[in-house]
Design a protein around this motif. Structure first.
Motif, PDB file in Angstrom:
ATOM      1  N   TYR A   1      15.202  38.809  50.927  1.00  0.00           N
ATOM      2  CA  TYR A   1      14.006  38.046  51.263  1.00  0.00           C
ATOM      3  C   TYR A   1      13.778  36.924  50.250  1.00  0.00           C
ATOM      4  O   TYR A   1      14.131  37.044  49.082  1.00  0.00           O
ATOM      5  CB  TYR A   1      12.779  38.959  51.308  1.00  0.00           C
ATOM      6  CG  TYR A   1      12.864  40.007  52.387  1.00  0.00           C
ATOM      7  CD1 TYR A   1      12.916  39.640  53.728  1.00  0.00           C
ATOM      8  CD2 TYR A   1      12.913  41.362  52.069  1.00  0.00           C
ATOM      9  CE1 TYR A   1      13.007  40.600  54.723  1.00  0.00           C
ATOM     10  CE2 TYR A   1      13.001  42.328  53.058  1.00  0.00           C
ATOM     11  CZ  TYR A   1      13.056  41.942  54.380  1.00  0.00           C
ATOM     12  OH  TYR A   1      13.154  42.891  55.363  1.00  0.00           O
TER      13      TYR A   1
ATOM     14  N   LEU B   1       8.691  44.164  56.503  1.00  0.00           N
ATOM     15  CA  LEU B   1       9.661  43.869  55.450  1.00  0.00           C
ATOM     16  C   LEU B   1      10.495  45.115  55.171  1.00  0.00           C
ATOM     17  O   LEU B   1      10.322  45.776  54.144  1.00  0.00           O
ATOM     18  CB  LEU B   1       8.947  43.431  54.166  1.00  0.00           C
ATOM     19  CG  LEU B   1       8.252  42.080  54.153  1.00  0.00           C
ATOM     20  CD1 LEU B   1       7.365  41.966  52.925  1.00  0.00           C
ATOM     21  CD2 LEU B   1       9.282  40.953  54.149  1.00  0.00           C
TER      22      LEU B   1
ATOM     23  N   PHE C   1       6.326  48.983  49.705  1.00  0.00           N
ATOM     24  CA  PHE C   1       7.349  48.603  50.679  1.00  0.00           C
ATOM     25  C   PHE C   1       7.398  49.580  51.857  1.00  0.00           C
ATOM     26  O   PHE C   1       7.690  49.175  52.984  1.00  0.00           O
ATOM     27  CB  PHE C   1       8.714  48.492  49.998  1.00  0.00           C
ATOM     28  CG  PHE C   1       8.883  47.224  49.218  1.00  0.00           C
ATOM     29  CD1 PHE C   1       8.723  45.985  49.821  1.00  0.00           C
ATOM     30  CD2 PHE C   1       9.194  47.259  47.871  1.00  0.00           C
ATOM     31  CE1 PHE C   1       8.858  44.807  49.104  1.00  0.00           C
ATOM     32  CE2 PHE C   1       9.349  46.086  47.137  1.00  0.00           C
ATOM     33  CZ  PHE C   1       9.182  44.855  47.762  1.00  0.00           C
TER      34      PHE C   1
ATOM     35  N   ALA D   1      12.502  42.950  46.608  1.00  0.00           N
ATOM     36  CA  ALA D   1      12.462  42.127  47.825  1.00  0.00           C
ATOM     37  C   ALA D   1      13.601  41.111  47.843  1.00  0.00           C
ATOM     38  O   ALA D   1      14.247  40.893  48.877  1.00  0.00           O
ATOM     39  CB  ALA D   1      11.115  41.429  47.945  1.00  0.00           C
TER      40      ALA D   1
END
Length: 424
Positions: free
Chosen positions: A65, A265, A258, A60
């Motif tokens: 992020y 995301l 994910f 991530a």
């Protein structure tokens, strides 16, 4: 009070170290107004939780992020449990949140784990984050982390551990872990042979459950691996930077998570490659530089120790292996010894600084009682030590450069060694 004062205070509050209920935590959560306004992933399971959380975090962050991570237990510093964008938070930044939990709890007693979990989650809730990752403790349904409704629940491998609290078999333990599922939300299970109780609970709640081998799969050779999910695939992937035979199982579950969260995301192949290449997690088949080789691993139940034995087997030949081992008295020690004994020439059993731990003399007696039925490399010797650092020094003194030293078991065992190294 500073953080150490608060931690000492938390240890004295509740008559039990483990009190399986969410009622008290939920009440204090509501008094605090604790909630997250960003996607939350909760990670439960017997083995692989820490590695899974580390890979979720690394991928991530590689995608740009801003990530908050709560993982446990710590190895050296308590602050390791709370990370923001890859960095351990300062002790000082946690203190106001301990103060807030103390003010909100009033007459309610909280265990050490419950109090510290609430404080850390409050700390993370006030950060501008894109993703929050919460590692569940030993349980699931009644674990303090389960006071938060996760957008996605990720369940790693299930095996026998903490049976006195979670149940006597994998089905019972799977049912407890499945307590982190939320009606109508998302879930992933990375165990390739999961207990049926997980899918049953998902069906009861209307959860979109993605299971390894059914909704996503992976395969690899010596150089690279590939992953395929319901609608996405990644090929030509390098192996994760974390060592060990089970890391592809964990990485596959991470990619499934994910994929499930892609609308909120999105993650591209570049982020997957960069994140898996850079992920770091001390104490998981960690090989220290120098000779003799020193391997650190927090494996402490039969399933994890069997994987550790596989990893040792793949390291290549060492004339002798000396094991520094300390563990909690309630662990399935017979299974641990059976899984690793063929690789150990000398045991350095060690005391640990907690009343829950088995004493070195007790470990020695337990091993001796089992020895007639164990596969061992020949004449195996034993020594007993007051702490892991002394045990490691003894093992080093006995070893030649080509030998290997394995430090494994409780987080206290590995943490003591890592802590001694950081003080040099």
């Amino acid at each position: 009070m500073n953080l150490n004062n608060w931690l000492a205070h938390c240890e004295r509050l509740h008559p039990k170290t483990i009190d399986m209920t969410l009622d008290r935590v939920n009440t204090v959560r509501d008094r605090l107004g604790l909630r997250f306004n960003t996607p939350v992933i909760s990670v439960a399971g017997t083995n692989g939780k820490g590695s899974t959380c580390a890979m979720l975090d690394a991928v991530a962050r590689a995608a740009g992020y801003r990530v908050g991570l709560y993982s446990k237990p710590h190895l050296v510093h308590f602050e390791e449990r709370c990370r923001v964008n890859g960095e351990m938070v300062s002790a000082e930044s946690l203190v106001p949140h301990f103060e807030a939990v103390e003010a909100a709890r009033g007459e309610i007693t909280l265990t050490y784990f419950e109090f510290t979990t609430l404080a850390i989650m409050r700390r993370l809730s006030q950060e501008p984050l894109d993703l929050v990752i919460l590692e569940v403790g030993m349980g699931g349904r009644l674990d303090a982390v389960n006071a938060i409704d996760a957008d996605l629940a990720l369940i790693t491998s299930i095996d026998l551990d903490h049976v006195e609290f979670l149940g006597p078999d994998r089905e019972s333990i799977g049912r407890e872990k499945a307590g982190i599922l939320r009606a109508g939300r998302l879930a992933v299970c990375s165990d390739p042979m999961p207990p049926a109780s997980i899918a049953a609970e998902a069906a009861r709640l209307g959860v979109d459950l993605r299971q390894s081998g059914r909704d996503f799969r992976f395969e690899g050779d010596r150089q690279q691996w590939r992953w395929e999910g319901r609608s996405r695939r990644f090929a030509g992937l390098a192996y994760p930077a974390l060592r060990g035979v089970n890391q592809l199982l964990n990485a596959a579950g991470v990619l499934a998570a994910f994929e499930a969260l892609h609308d909120r995301l999105p993650i591209n192949a570049q982020a997957v490659r960069a994140g898996l290449a850079l992920v770091d997690l001390p104490g998981r088949f960690q090989v220290l530089p120098g000779q003799p080789a020193v391997v650190l691993d927090v494996a402490h139940n039969p399933h994890a120790v069997a994987a550790l034995a596989q990893n040792l087997d793949q390291m290549g030949f060492s004339p002798r292996t000396r094991a520094v081992f300390g563990a909690m008295a309630d662990k399935a020690l017979d299974g641990v010894f059976a899984a690793i004994s063929p690789w150990v020439d000398h045991w350095c059993f060690t005391d640990l600084p907690t009343p829950r731990a088995a004493r070195a003399a007790e470990l020695s007696q337990r091993w001796a009682a089992l020895q007639p039925g164990l596969k061992t490399p020949g004449a195996v010797t034993v020594s007993e030590h007051a702490d892991p650092v002394q045990a490691l020094a003894y093992a080093r003194a006995l070893s030649e450069p080509a030998d290997r030293i394995l430090v494994f078991g409780s987080f206290y065992t590995v943490g003591a060694v890592l802590g001694s190294m950081s003080q040099r």
